[in-house]
Design a protein around this motif. Structure first.
Motif, PDB file in Angstrom:
ATOM      1  N   MET A 190     -59.699  95.267 -41.490  1.00 13.58           N
ATOM      2  CA  MET A 190     -60.189  96.526 -40.901  1.00 13.58           C
ATOM      3  C   MET A 190     -59.729  97.723 -41.724  1.00 13.58           C
ATOM      4  SD  MET A 190     -60.000  96.004 -36.760  1.00 13.58           S
ATOM      5  CE  MET A 190     -58.225  95.695 -36.733  1.00 13.58           C
ATOM      6  N   ALA A 191     -58.492  97.672 -42.217  1.00 11.99           N
ATOM      7  CA  ALA A 191     -58.001  98.763 -43.040  1.00 11.99           C
ATOM      8  C   ALA A 191     -58.730  98.824 -44.374  1.00 11.99           C
ATOM      9  CB  ALA A 191     -56.495  98.613 -43.267  1.00 11.99           C
ATOM     10  N   LEU A 192     -59.064  97.660 -44.920  1.00 15.37           N
ATOM     11  CA  LEU A 192     -59.761  97.615 -46.207  1.00 15.37           C
ATOM     12  C   LEU A 192     -61.186  98.156 -46.079  1.00 15.37           C
ATOM     13  CD1 LEU A 192     -59.628  96.705 -49.183  1.00 15.37           C
ATOM     14  CD2 LEU A 192     -60.478  94.459 -48.430  1.00 15.37           C
ATOM     15  N   VAL A 193     -61.883  97.736 -45.032  1.00 17.72           N
ATOM     16  CA  VAL A 193     -63.247  98.235 -44.810  1.00 17.72           C
ATOM     17  C   VAL A 193     -63.232  99.719 -44.467  1.00 17.72           C
ATOM     18  CG1 VAL A 193     -65.278  98.031 -43.321  1.00 17.72           C
ATOM     19  CG2 VAL A 193     -64.104  95.977 -44.126  1.00 17.72           C
ATOM     20  N   GLY A 194     -62.235 100.127 -43.674  1.00 19.43           N
ATOM     21  CA  GLY A 194     -62.158 101.520 -43.248  1.00 19.43           C
ATOM     22  C   GLY A 194     -62.850 101.703 -41.914  1.00 19.43           C
ATOM     23  N   PRO A 195     -62.123 102.124 -40.875  1.00 20.98           N
ATOM     24  CA  PRO A 195     -62.748 102.281 -39.553  1.00 20.98           C
ATOM     25  C   PRO A 195     -63.893 103.282 -39.542  1.00 20.98           C
ATOM     26  CG  PRO A 195     -60.535 103.230 -39.597  1.00 20.98           C
ATOM     27  CD  PRO A 195     -60.692 102.477 -40.862  1.00 20.98           C
ATOM     28  N   GLU A 196     -63.908 104.200 -40.504  1.00 24.48           N
ATOM     29  CA  GLU A 196     -65.012 105.159 -40.563  1.00 24.48           C
ATOM     30  C   GLU A 196     -66.320 104.497 -40.976  1.00 24.48           C
ATOM     31  OE1 GLU A 196     -62.908 105.092 -44.537  1.00 24.48           O
ATOM     32  OE2 GLU A 196     -62.342 105.166 -42.406  1.00 24.48           O
ATOM     33  N   ASN A 197     -66.250 103.272 -41.491  1.00 20.49           N
ATOM     34  CA  ASN A 197     -67.452 102.532 -41.886  1.00 20.49           C
ATOM     35  C   ASN A 197     -67.890 101.519 -40.840  1.00 20.49           C
ATOM     36  OD1 ASN A 197     -67.597 103.789 -44.491  1.00 20.49           O
ATOM     37  ND2 ASN A 197     -65.911 102.466 -45.165  1.00 20.49           N
ATOM     38  N   PHE A 198     -67.208 101.478 -39.688  1.00 18.65           N
ATOM     39  CA  PHE A 198     -67.588 100.571 -38.619  1.00 18.65           C
ATOM     40  C   PHE A 198     -68.909 101.029 -37.999  1.00 18.65           C
ATOM     41  CE2 PHE A 198     -62.979  99.162 -37.445  1.00 18.65           C
ATOM     42  CZ  PHE A 198     -62.847  98.635 -38.719  1.00 18.65           C
ATOM     43  N   ASP A 199     -69.495 100.175 -37.210  1.00 15.60           N
ATOM     44  CA  ASP A 199     -70.711 100.519 -36.467  1.00 15.60           C
ATOM     45  C   ASP A 199     -70.476 100.228 -34.986  1.00 15.60           C
ATOM     46  OD1 ASP A 199     -73.260 101.234 -35.767  1.00 15.60           O
ATOM     47  OD2 ASP A 199     -74.186  99.334 -36.405  1.00 15.60           O
ATOM     48  N   PRO A 200     -70.233 101.239 -34.149  1.00 11.74           N
ATOM     49  CA  PRO A 200     -70.246 102.671 -34.469  1.00 11.74           C
ATOM     50  C   PRO A 200     -68.974 103.084 -35.219  1.00 11.74           C
ATOM     51  CG  PRO A 200     -69.626 102.340 -32.181  1.00 11.74           C
ATOM     52  CD  PRO A 200     -69.978 100.980 -32.716  1.00 11.74           C
ATOM     53  N   PRO A 201     -69.044 104.195 -35.941  1.00 10.91           N
ATOM     54  CA  PRO A 201     -67.887 104.642 -36.728  1.00 10.91           C
ATOM     55  C   PRO A 201     -66.713 105.023 -35.834  1.00 10.91           C
ATOM     56  CG  PRO A 201     -69.902 105.729 -37.439  1.00 10.91           C
ATOM     57  CD  PRO A 201     -70.221 105.047 -36.144  1.00 10.91           C
ATOM     58  N   GLU A 223     -55.591 109.096 -34.242  1.00 15.54           N
ATOM     59  CA  GLU A 223     -56.464 108.356 -33.328  1.00 15.54           C
ATOM     60  C   GLU A 223     -56.993 107.085 -33.975  1.00 15.54           C
ATOM     61  OE1 GLU A 223     -60.606 109.022 -30.774  1.00 15.54           O
ATOM     62  OE2 GLU A 223     -59.866 110.580 -32.142  1.00 15.54           O
ATOM     63  N   GLY A 224     -57.420 107.197 -35.225  1.00 16.18           N
ATOM     64  CA  GLY A 224     -57.961 106.027 -35.904  1.00 16.18           C
ATOM     65  C   GLY A 224     -56.916 104.944 -36.128  1.00 16.18           C
ATOM     66  N   LEU A 225     -55.723 105.348 -36.514  1.00 20.50           N
ATOM     67  CA  LEU A 225     -54.656 104.381 -36.768  1.00 20.50           C
ATOM     68  C   LEU A 225     -54.237 103.677 -35.480  1.00 20.50           C
ATOM     69  CD1 LEU A 225     -52.787 103.115 -38.817  1.00 20.50           C
ATOM     70  CD2 LEU A 225     -51.217 105.041 -38.513  1.00 20.50           C
ATOM     71  N   ARG A 226     -54.100 104.447 -34.401  1.00 17.84           N
ATOM     72  CA  ARG A 226     -53.728 103.844 -33.120  1.00 17.84           C
ATOM     73  C   ARG A 226     -54.818 102.885 -32.628  1.00 17.84           C
ATOM     74  NH1 ARG A 226     -49.307 105.811 -30.501  1.00 17.84           N
ATOM     75  NH2 ARG A 226     -48.424 107.781 -31.249  1.00 17.84           N
ATOM     76  N   SER A 227     -56.076 103.228 -32.881  1.00 24.06           N
ATOM     77  CA  SER A 227     -57.177 102.374 -32.451  1.00 24.06           C
ATOM     78  C   SER A 227     -57.160 101.050 -33.204  1.00 24.06           C
ATOM     79  CB  SER A 227     -58.517 103.088 -32.662  1.00 24.06           C
ATOM     80  OG  SER A 227     -58.594 104.252 -31.861  1.00 24.06           O
ATOM     81  N   ILE A 228     -56.937 101.107 -34.510  1.00 27.37           N
ATOM     82  CA  ILE A 228     -56.911  99.879 -35.310  1.00 27.37           C
ATOM     83  C   ILE A 228     -55.789  98.956 -34.838  1.00 27.37           C
ATOM     84  CG2 ILE A 228     -56.355  98.973 -37.597  1.00 27.37           C
ATOM     85  CD1 ILE A 228     -59.192  99.861 -37.374  1.00 27.37           C
ATOM     86  N   LEU A 229     -54.607  99.508 -34.645  1.00 24.38           N
ATOM     87  CA  LEU A 229     -53.482  98.679 -34.220  1.00 24.38           C
ATOM     88  C   LEU A 229     -53.641  98.229 -32.772  1.00 24.38           C
ATOM     89  CD1 LEU A 229     -50.498 100.591 -35.882  1.00 24.38           C
ATOM     90  CD2 LEU A 229     -51.782  98.622 -36.746  1.00 24.38           C
ATOM     91  N   GLY A 230     -54.225  99.091 -31.942  1.00 23.48           N
ATOM     92  CA  GLY A 230     -54.399  98.739 -30.537  1.00 23.48           C
ATOM     93  C   GLY A 230     -55.350  97.592 -30.320  1.00 23.48           C
ATOM     94  N   ILE A 231     -56.258  97.376 -31.267  1.00 22.45           N
ATOM     95  CA  ILE A 231     -57.192  96.251 -31.152  1.00 22.45           C
ATOM     96  C   ILE A 231     -56.436  94.927 -31.093  1.00 22.45           C
ATOM     97  CG2 ILE A 231     -58.969  94.980 -32.445  1.00 22.45           C
ATOM     98  CD1 ILE A 231     -60.137  97.660 -33.264  1.00 22.45           C
ATOM     99  N   LEU A 232     -55.234  94.883 -31.646  1.00 20.47           N
ATOM    100  CA  LEU A 232     -54.439  93.648 -31.580  1.00 20.47           C
ATOM    101  C   LEU A 232     -54.157  93.240 -30.133  1.00 20.47           C
ATOM    102  CD1 LEU A 232     -51.839  94.212 -34.452  1.00 20.47           C
ATOM    103  CD2 LEU A 232     -53.790  92.631 -34.433  1.00 20.47           C
ATOM    104  N   GLY A 233     -54.174  94.223 -29.226  1.00 24.63           N
ATOM    105  CA  GLY A 233     -53.960  93.892 -27.821  1.00 24.63           C
ATOM    106  C   GLY A 233     -55.024  92.962 -27.265  1.00 24.63           C
TER     107      GLY A 233
END
Length: 264
Positions: free
Chosen positions: A35-46, A54-64
């Motif tokens: 996810m970090a390599l792709v970049g959350p700004e390139n997700f669909d939806p971004p 916010e973006g960093l917390r969201s990426i790590l929070g997905i582990l939950g």
């Protein structure tokens, strides 16, 4: 201590725990790194980028949302001796069930913490490595990121104990795994989609985990989709206390229920 050592040897002799370790590394280092390599700004939806809090917390929070893995492992561990018919032999050599069950619970707690450390450690290594390779400045200081990952790791250990409690209550291996996975994947998400009923979400294990890890992205997105007010999660400290309560309840179930049942 002899019972704990024996239980650890029994666990390490099974292939399931090797798979559990590999799952921790894959979900921590693999998922977060990808996810970090792709970049959350390139997700669909971004999503907000790693350079934002916010973006960093969201990426790590997905582990939950991977909590079903330790929960299922705990259910498998609690039901394995009944499934394979070794419970009678175990209680024959150590007839004081209270000590045997307490040793099993302590061992599962150790394994749960080990899983959480592997998950959080590999996630941290992948995140910092990819961020450095991409030249991205993370939206949170490194100590804050490590503290957040440590909380996620502890939450994973709690879920393993919760799965152990479910397994001790049901004893049927397939049913126990279906219950913990079905609850985490179906019951809580369904509650979040029902206006009014979703107010209970902060008091459920998933809501407590989201509060502990400051992961509000899914709750906010669901509220926006339903056109309702955002569900207010508990403060992180309250989320930690609630998860601790779930762990204590699961531990009590894991010890008390088997003591009042026949082995077979």
């Amino acid at each position: 201590m002899n019972l704990i050592r024996a239980e650890l040897r029994r666990i390490l002799a099974t292939r399931m725990w090797t798979g559990l370790l590999l799952a921790a590394l894959a979900l921590g280092g693999g998922l977060v790194g990808l996810m970090a390599l792709v970049g959350p700004e390139n997700f669909d939806p971004p999503m907000p980028g790693l350079h934002t809090e916010e973006g960093l917390r969201s990426i790590l929070g997905i582990l939950g949302f991977t909590a079903f893995v330790p929960a299922a492992a705990g259910a498998l561990a609690a039901t394995s001796e009944y499934r394979h018919g070794t419970a009678a032999v175990t209680f024959m050599f150590a007839p004081r069930r209270g000590r045997v069950l307490a040793a099993k619970l302590a061992t599962h707690a150790i394994v749960g913490l080990g899983y959480g450390i592997a998950l959080a450690g590999s996630a941290a290594a992948a995140l910092f490595t990819v961020a450095a390779a991409r030249g991205v400045s993370l939206g949170l200081p490194a100590p804050t990121v490590l503290a957040l990952l440590a909380r996620i790791g502890v939450a994973m250990a709690v879920y393993l104990l919760v799965g152990t409690g479910v397994g001790a209550l049901l004893r049927n291996q397939v049913a126990a795994v279906c219950v913990v996975v079905g609850y985490l994947y179906l019951a809580e998400p369904v509650l979040m989609m029902i206006p009014g009923v979703n107010a209970l979400y902060p008091l459920l294990p998933g809501g407590a985990t989201a509060a502990l890890t400051d992961f509000t992205y899914v709750a906010d997105a669901m509220s926006a989709q339903l056109g309702s007010d955002a569900v207010a999660l508990l403060p992180p400290a309250a989320g930690a206390l609630l998860l601790t309560g779930y762990a204590i309840a699961a531990a009590a179930i894991a010890v008390v229920v088997p003591m009042r049942r026949d082995i077979t």
